[in-house]
Design an enzyme around this catalytic site. Structure first.
Site, PDB file in Angstrom:
ATOM      1  N   ASN A  16      24.313  20.050  32.352  1.00  0.00           N
ATOM      2  CA  ASN A  16      24.494  18.605  32.512  1.00  0.00           C
ATOM      3  C   ASN A  16      25.824  18.391  33.220  1.00  0.00           C
ATOM      4  O   ASN A  16      26.883  18.561  32.618  1.00  0.00           O
ATOM      5  CB  ASN A  16      24.491  17.947  31.116  1.00  0.00           C
ATOM      6  CG  ASN A  16      24.833  16.468  31.160  1.00  0.00           C
ATOM      7  OD1 ASN A  16      24.869  15.861  32.236  1.00  0.00           O
ATOM      8  ND2 ASN A  16      25.080  15.887  29.999  1.00  0.00           N
ATOM      9  N   TRP A  17      25.738  18.037  34.510  1.00  0.00           N
ATOM     10  CA  TRP A  17      26.972  17.916  35.314  1.00  0.00           C
ATOM     11  C   TRP A  17      27.714  16.610  35.060  1.00  0.00           C
ATOM     12  O   TRP A  17      28.819  16.424  35.566  1.00  0.00           O
ATOM     13  CB  TRP A  17      26.631  18.047  36.814  1.00  0.00           C
ATOM     14  CG  TRP A  17      26.136  19.420  37.207  1.00  0.00           C
ATOM     15  CD1 TRP A  17      26.009  20.502  36.390  1.00  0.00           C
ATOM     16  CD2 TRP A  17      25.712  19.844  38.507  1.00  0.00           C
ATOM     17  NE1 TRP A  17      25.525  21.580  37.107  1.00  0.00           N
ATOM     18  CE2 TRP A  17      25.338  21.206  38.406  1.00  0.00           C
ATOM     19  CE3 TRP A  17      25.605  19.209  39.748  1.00  0.00           C
ATOM     20  CZ2 TRP A  17      24.867  21.940  39.511  1.00  0.00           C
ATOM     21  CZ3 TRP A  17      25.135  19.929  40.843  1.00  0.00           C
ATOM     22  CH2 TRP A  17      24.779  21.286  40.717  1.00  0.00           C
ATOM     23  N   LYS A  18      27.080  15.688  34.367  1.00  0.00           N
ATOM     24  CA  LYS A  18      27.680  14.378  34.064  1.00  0.00           C
ATOM     25  C   LYS A  18      28.187  13.713  35.357  1.00  0.00           C
ATOM     26  O   LYS A  18      27.619  13.945  36.421  1.00  0.00           O
ATOM     27  CB  LYS A  18      28.781  14.521  33.007  1.00  0.00           C
ATOM     28  CG  LYS A  18      28.307  15.325  31.793  1.00  0.00           C
ATOM     29  CD  LYS A  18      29.224  15.219  30.611  1.00  0.00           C
ATOM     30  CE  LYS A  18      28.712  16.135  29.510  1.00  0.00           C
ATOM     31  NZ  LYS A  18      29.447  15.984  28.273  1.00  0.00           N
ATOM     32  N   HIS A  67      21.407  11.070  25.441  1.00  0.00           N
ATOM     33  CA  HIS A  67      22.663  11.832  25.318  1.00  0.00           C
ATOM     34  C   HIS A  67      23.659  10.990  24.520  1.00  0.00           C
ATOM     35  O   HIS A  67      23.692   9.763  24.659  1.00  0.00           O
ATOM     36  CB  HIS A  67      23.214  12.163  26.715  1.00  0.00           C
ATOM     37  CG  HIS A  67      24.353  13.133  26.656  1.00  0.00           C
ATOM     38  ND1 HIS A  67      25.631  12.742  26.320  1.00  0.00           N
ATOM     39  CD2 HIS A  67      24.399  14.474  26.849  1.00  0.00           C
ATOM     40  CE1 HIS A  67      26.413  13.812  26.315  1.00  0.00           C
ATOM     41  NE2 HIS A  67      25.691  14.882  26.631  1.00  0.00           N
ATOM     42  N   GLU A 101      26.679  10.389  24.900  1.00  0.00           N
ATOM     43  CA  GLU A 101      27.566   9.527  25.707  1.00  0.00           C
ATOM     44  C   GLU A 101      26.840   8.243  26.093  1.00  0.00           C
ATOM     45  O   GLU A 101      27.452   7.178  26.184  1.00  0.00           O
ATOM     46  CB  GLU A 101      28.068  10.304  26.940  1.00  0.00           C
ATOM     47  CG  GLU A 101      29.107  11.345  26.527  1.00  0.00           C
ATOM     48  CD  GLU A 101      29.208  12.563  27.415  1.00  0.00           C
ATOM     49  OE1 GLU A 101      28.698  12.548  28.545  1.00  0.00           O
ATOM     50  OE2 GLU A 101      29.800  13.576  26.957  1.00  0.00           O
ATOM     51  N   GLU A 140      22.623  18.217  19.590  1.00  0.00           N
ATOM     52  CA  GLU A 140      23.998  18.188  20.075  1.00  0.00           C
ATOM     53  C   GLU A 140      24.876  17.450  19.071  1.00  0.00           C
ATOM     54  O   GLU A 140      24.965  16.217  19.119  1.00  0.00           O
ATOM     55  CB  GLU A 140      24.063  17.458  21.416  1.00  0.00           C
ATOM     56  CG  GLU A 140      23.249  18.102  22.506  1.00  0.00           C
ATOM     57  CD  GLU A 140      23.859  17.829  23.879  1.00  0.00           C
ATOM     58  OE1 GLU A 140      24.271  18.786  24.533  1.00  0.00           O
ATOM     59  OE2 GLU A 140      23.960  16.654  24.260  1.00  0.00           O
ATOM     60  N   GLY A 173      32.182  18.534  24.319  1.00  0.00           N
ATOM     61  CA  GLY A 173      33.396  18.408  25.124  1.00  0.00           C
ATOM     62  C   GLY A 173      34.683  18.567  24.329  1.00  0.00           C
ATOM     63  O   GLY A 173      35.763  18.257  24.824  1.00  0.00           O
ATOM     64  N   SER A 188      29.916  22.407  23.485  1.00  0.00           N
ATOM     65  CA  SER A 188      30.929  23.432  23.787  1.00  0.00           C
ATOM     66  C   SER A 188      30.372  24.853  23.823  1.00  0.00           C
ATOM     67  O   SER A 188      31.015  25.786  23.338  1.00  0.00           O
ATOM     68  CB  SER A 188      32.108  23.328  22.816  1.00  0.00           C
ATOM     69  OG  SER A 188      32.725  22.066  22.946  1.00  0.00           O
ATOM     70  N   GLY A 244      27.452  21.368  29.034  1.00  0.00           N
ATOM     71  CA  GLY A 244      28.229  20.377  29.778  1.00  0.00           C
ATOM     72  C   GLY A 244      29.290  21.066  30.622  1.00  0.00           C
ATOM     73  O   GLY A 244      29.016  21.623  31.685  1.00  0.00           O
ATOM     74  N   GLY A 245      30.512  21.082  30.123  1.00  0.00           N
ATOM     75  CA  GLY A 245      31.665  21.594  30.873  1.00  0.00           C
ATOM     76  C   GLY A 245      31.434  22.936  31.553  1.00  0.00           C
ATOM     77  O   GLY A 245      31.734  23.100  32.743  1.00  0.00           O
TER      78      GLY A 245
HETATM   79  C1  PEP Z   1      26.835  17.875  26.720  1.00  0.00           C
HETATM   80  O1  PEP Z   1      27.456  16.934  27.158  1.00  0.00           O
HETATM   81  O2  PEP Z   1      25.594  17.805  26.643  1.00  0.00           O
HETATM   82  C2  PEP Z   1      27.569  19.037  26.289  1.00  0.00           C
HETATM   83  C3  PEP Z   1      26.975  19.889  25.502  1.00  0.00           C
HETATM   84  O3  PEP Z   1      28.867  19.155  26.739  1.00  0.00           O
HETATM   85  P1  PEP Z   1      29.885  20.373  26.500  1.00  0.00           P
HETATM   86  O4  PEP Z   1      29.122  21.647  26.740  1.00  0.00           O
HETATM   87  O5  PEP Z   1      30.976  20.171  27.487  1.00  0.00           O
HETATM   88  O6  PEP Z   1      30.334  20.265  25.081  1.00  0.00           O
END
Ligand code: PEP
Length: 248
Positions: free
Chosen positions: A9-11, A94, A96, A166, A172, A211, A232-233
């Site tokens: 997920n590049w956001k 999600h 966010e 999640e 994050g 994470s 994500g990251g």
């Molecule tokens: C996400 O936003 O779906 C996510 C899992 O982010 P991160 O891996 O950065 O925690």
């Protein structure tokens, strides 16, 4: 035996140039096709990314989809528009979106249904906040998130869907759920599906997100009910993302 899936997920990150070079690096670094792999770039880059993925094992998805079919919904992107550009997956719910943009369990269920109506595989995100975990409400929260979708779309709709657990406190933040903490909730989710349909429960891919990094992916993915990850990251770096994929 369920196939595993790793989704990036590049956001709201990157530029057209960086998105293209990230996709190119991922495509050229995929060494095996034992598991499924996809990226979810920002909407405006999807068509360019599609060009790069043609003929490769990498699929793409969107980070959201409208809860309505079409009409006066300024700023929204419908499932049929995503279908037009060959989108395979759509992330819905999600955390966010839920916390910053007011997505509710009910609107997430509508988004889920819209994706399915166009043959797009929804990736339904569920998970509790830290406060909810501390109050021992994790299962209750996840139940409400799942129930809203089951009530609207029916259990059969999960035949062509993916669930991502999640925990909000792990997204994050660099704090990952332990392998056992994640497995406990994944097992619970699978049991909730099994109560309604055992064969769907046996088949559905349940991803962990929060994470995930190259050094913790292997342990998480080794758990019985964890079928891959929503990343994500670490998905913004081709090498890290591929290491995570290769730890399946
Ligand atoms: C996400 O936003 O779906 C996510 C899992 O982010 P991160 O891996 O950065 O925690």
């Amino acid at each position: 035996m369920r196939r595993s899936l790793v989704v990036g997920n590049w956001k709201m990150n990157g530029t057209l140039a960086s998105a293209k070079s990230l996709a190119e690096a991922i495509v050229s670094g995929i060494e095996n096709t034992n598991a499924d792999i996809a990226v979810c770039p920002p909407f405006v880059y999807l068509r360019d990314i599609d060009q790069i993925l043609q003929g490769s094992h990498l699929k793409f998805g969107s980070q959201n989809v409208a809860d309505q079919e079409s009409g006066a919904y300024t700023g929204e992107i419908s499932a049929s528009m995503l279908k037009d550009i060959n989108c395979t997956y759509a992330i819905v719910g999600h955390s966010e979106r839920r916390s910053y943009y007011g997505d509710t369990n009910e609107s997430v269920a509508e988004r889920f249904s819209q994706a399915l109506s166009q043959g797009i595989i929804p990736i339904l995100c569920v998970g509790e906040t830290l406060e909810q975990r501390e109050q021992e409400k994790t299962f209750q929260v996840v139940d409400a998130q799942l129930d809203a979708v089951i009530n609207l779309a029916g259990i059969a709709s999960f035949e062509k869907a993916v669930i991502a657990y999640e925990p909000v406190w792990a997204i994050g933040t660099g704090k990952t759920a332990s392998d056992e903490q994640a497995q406990e909730v994944h097992q619970y989710i699978r049991q909730q599906i099994a109560k309604r349909d055992q064969s769907i429960a046996d088949k559905i891919q349940i991803l962990y997100g929060g994470s995930v990094k190259p050094d913790n992916a292997k342990g998480l993915f080794a758990m019985a009910d964890i079928d891959g990850g929503l990343i994500g990251g670490a998905s913004l770096d081709a090498e890290s993302f591929l290491k995570i994929y290769n730890s399946i």
